[in-house]
Design a protein around this motif. Structure first.
Motif, PDB file in Angstrom:
ATOM      1  N   VAL A  65      45.318  40.539  38.190  1.00  0.00           N
ATOM      2  CA  VAL A  65      45.592  39.098  38.283  1.00  0.00           C
ATOM      3  C   VAL A  65      47.028  38.939  38.743  1.00  0.00           C
ATOM      4  N   ASN A  66      47.202  38.143  39.747  1.00  0.00           N
ATOM      5  CA  ASN A  66      48.517  38.083  40.394  1.00  0.00           C
ATOM      6  C   ASN A  66      48.780  36.696  40.966  1.00  0.00           C
ATOM      7  N   ALA A  67      49.780  36.624  41.811  1.00  0.00           N
ATOM      8  CA  ALA A  67      50.192  35.328  42.368  1.00  0.00           C
ATOM      9  C   ALA A  67      49.038  34.605  43.071  1.00  0.00           C
ATOM     10  N   TYR A  68      48.124  35.363  43.643  1.00  0.00           N
ATOM     11  CA  TYR A  68      46.970  34.757  44.309  1.00  0.00           C
ATOM     12  C   TYR A  68      46.183  33.862  43.345  1.00  0.00           C
ATOM     13  N   GLY A 123      48.928  40.557  45.495  1.00  0.00           N
ATOM     14  CA  GLY A 123      47.809  41.407  45.882  1.00  0.00           C
ATOM     15  C   GLY A 123      47.355  41.022  47.268  1.00  0.00           C
ATOM     16  N   VAL A 124      46.546  41.874  47.882  1.00  0.00           N
ATOM     17  CA  VAL A 124      46.100  41.589  49.257  1.00  0.00           C
ATOM     18  C   VAL A 124      45.353  40.260  49.353  1.00  0.00           C
ATOM     19  N   ASP A 125      44.712  39.863  48.237  1.00  0.00           N
ATOM     20  CA  ASP A 125      43.991  38.580  48.217  1.00  0.00           C
ATOM     21  C   ASP A 125      44.865  37.427  48.692  1.00  0.00           C
ATOM     22  N   PHE A 185      59.128  47.899  42.023  1.00  0.00           N
ATOM     23  CA  PHE A 185      59.416  47.877  40.586  1.00  0.00           C
ATOM     24  C   PHE A 185      58.505  48.841  39.824  1.00  0.00           C
ATOM     25  N   GLY A 186      57.717  49.614  40.558  1.00  0.00           N
ATOM     26  CA  GLY A 186      56.887  50.626  39.918  1.00  0.00           C
ATOM     27  C   GLY A 186      55.658  50.078  39.208  1.00  0.00           C
ATOM     28  N   VAL A 187      55.198  48.892  39.617  1.00  0.00           N
ATOM     29  CA  VAL A 187      53.999  48.325  38.989  1.00  0.00           C
ATOM     30  C   VAL A 187      52.740  48.900  39.662  1.00  0.00           C
ATOM     31  N   GLU A 188      51.897  49.546  38.857  1.00  0.00           N
ATOM     32  CA  GLU A 188      50.676  50.176  39.379  1.00  0.00           C
ATOM     33  C   GLU A 188      49.716  49.128  39.944  1.00  0.00           C
ATOM     34  N   GLN A 189      48.915  49.553  40.918  1.00  0.00           N
ATOM     35  CA  GLN A 189      47.892  48.655  41.490  1.00  0.00           C
ATOM     36  C   GLN A 189      46.994  48.086  40.392  1.00  0.00           C
ATOM     37  N   GLN A 217      51.555  42.047  50.975  1.00  0.00           N
ATOM     38  CA  GLN A 217      51.772  43.502  51.053  1.00  0.00           C
ATOM     39  C   GLN A 217      52.207  44.094  49.712  1.00  0.00           C
ATOM     40  N   GLY A 218      52.735  43.276  48.845  1.00  0.00           N
ATOM     41  CA  GLY A 218      53.053  43.738  47.489  1.00  0.00           C
ATOM     42  C   GLY A 218      54.184  44.744  47.391  1.00  0.00           C
ATOM     43  N   ASN A 219      55.090  44.743  48.349  1.00  0.00           N
ATOM     44  CA  ASN A 219      56.174  45.735  48.330  1.00  0.00           C
ATOM     45  C   ASN A 219      57.119  45.578  47.139  1.00  0.00           C
ATOM     46  N   ALA A 220      57.351  44.351  46.722  1.00  0.00           N
ATOM     47  CA  ALA A 220      58.245  44.163  45.570  1.00  0.00           C
ATOM     48  C   ALA A 220      57.592  44.723  44.305  1.00  0.00           C
TER      49      ALA A 220
END
Ligand SMILES: Nc1ncnc2c1ncn2[C@@H]1O[C@H](COP(=O)(O)OP(=O)(O)O)[C@@H](O)[C@H]1O
Ligand SMILES: [Mg+2]
Length: 269
Positions: free
Chosen positions: A69-72, A99-101, A60-64, A53-56
């Motif tokens: 590239v993310n934890a996925y 990310g939703v991935d 912290f105000g990080v744009e989509q 869900q990426g709530n954290a």
């Protein structure tokens, strides 16, 4: 001869998973504000947003657009941790976004070797510049949470002061015991924090005293009050500590951080 910062850089970071299989109990809020409070006392902190869900990341105000590239990608081996660590507006605080991935990782990793230790392996040797790594877990006890608990030194459990709270957390504690027996024998419980405490509601009081009676000292003295400023802060992309430092919620998180640090000292001893 001694140099000034040798000490902190030579000590391994402490990895703390913020976990509870229930949604909406304050995991993300606790991750964001505990991380900020630790950074405020000059700890070098990495937050790993491990919930699809990426709530954290939002908090912290990080744009989509900055989460492509993310934890996925780390979990499936398409990126190294260094490639996905981003700095935030808060000095000393970095973030691995989600990310939703990530929700697909659970299925994609079914056949992959070492799938219960993907996060642990990815972190090894890549987080030595941090004092604390906080992992914000998703609201489930699936593969992602197991990866977080296997990577972690300790788990911190937010518990909402509501009916059935005790049942849910007993289930979680049994899961933690099973993880210890089967995968990660060194996993410790950092503590249980009571969240969204409403002093006008008798139920809050009753739940709090039941939880303290049952779990004893592992429950922190600090209680996080239900506070409107806490719930407003994420929509401004800020931790409540920066959004309204003086409010009761922010102050409670500062207290929680000092309790966590005190316990870290005795856990490490
Ligand atoms: N102390 C608090 N006071 C008021 N609202 C809170 C507090 N803690 C969390 N919330 C709100 O409750 C909701 C769930 O919290 P969250 O931290 O996202 O839980 P989780 O990560 O466990 O799902 C969010 O909308 C959050 O802003
Ligand atoms: Mg959350």
């Amino acid at each position: 001869m001694e140099t000034i910062n040798d000490h902190s850089s030579s000590v391994a970071p402490r990895l703390i998973a913020i976990a509870n299989q229930k949604g909406g109990v304050g995991k993300t809020t606790t991750t964001i504000n505990l991380a900020t409070a630790l950074a405020a006392v000059r700890k070098r902190v990495l937050v790993i947003d491990f919930d699809p869900q990426g709530n954290a990341s939002t908090g912290f105000g990080v744009e989509q657009s900055a989460r492509t590239v993310n934890a996925y990608h780390v979990m499936i081996g398409e990126a190294t941790l260094d490639q996905v660590i981003a700095t935030t507006d808060i000095p000393g605080l970095s973030l691995v976004s989600s990310g939703v991935d990530l929700s697909g990782a659970e299925i994609e990793l079914v056949e992959v070797e070492n799938r219960l230790y993907r996060l642990k392996t990815a972190l090894k040797g890549h987080v030595d510049n941090f004092d604390y790594v906080l992992i914000d877990c998703p609201p489930a006890l699936g593969l992602l949470t197991v990866n977080a608990l296997n990577a972690a030194d300790a788990v911190l459990v937010p518990l909402q002061c509501e009916f059935f709270a005790l049942e849910g957390v007993s289930h979680l504690v049994r899961t933690i015991e099973r993880i210890k027996q089967n995968y990660n024998p060194d996993l410790e419980i950092q503590g249980i924090v009571l969240t969204m405490f409403d002093k006008r509601n008798n139920l809050s009081d009753a739940v709090a005293s039941d939880v303290r009676e049952y779990f004893g000292d592992i429950v922190y003295d600090t209680v996080i009050p239900r506070n409107i400023r806490v719930s407003e802060a994420p929509s401004h992309g800020k931790p409540v500590l920066l959004y309204d430092t003086g409010c009761a919620g922010a102050q409670a998180y500062i207290h929680l951080a000092s309790e966590v640090l005190k316990r870290e000292k005795s856990l490490a001893a």
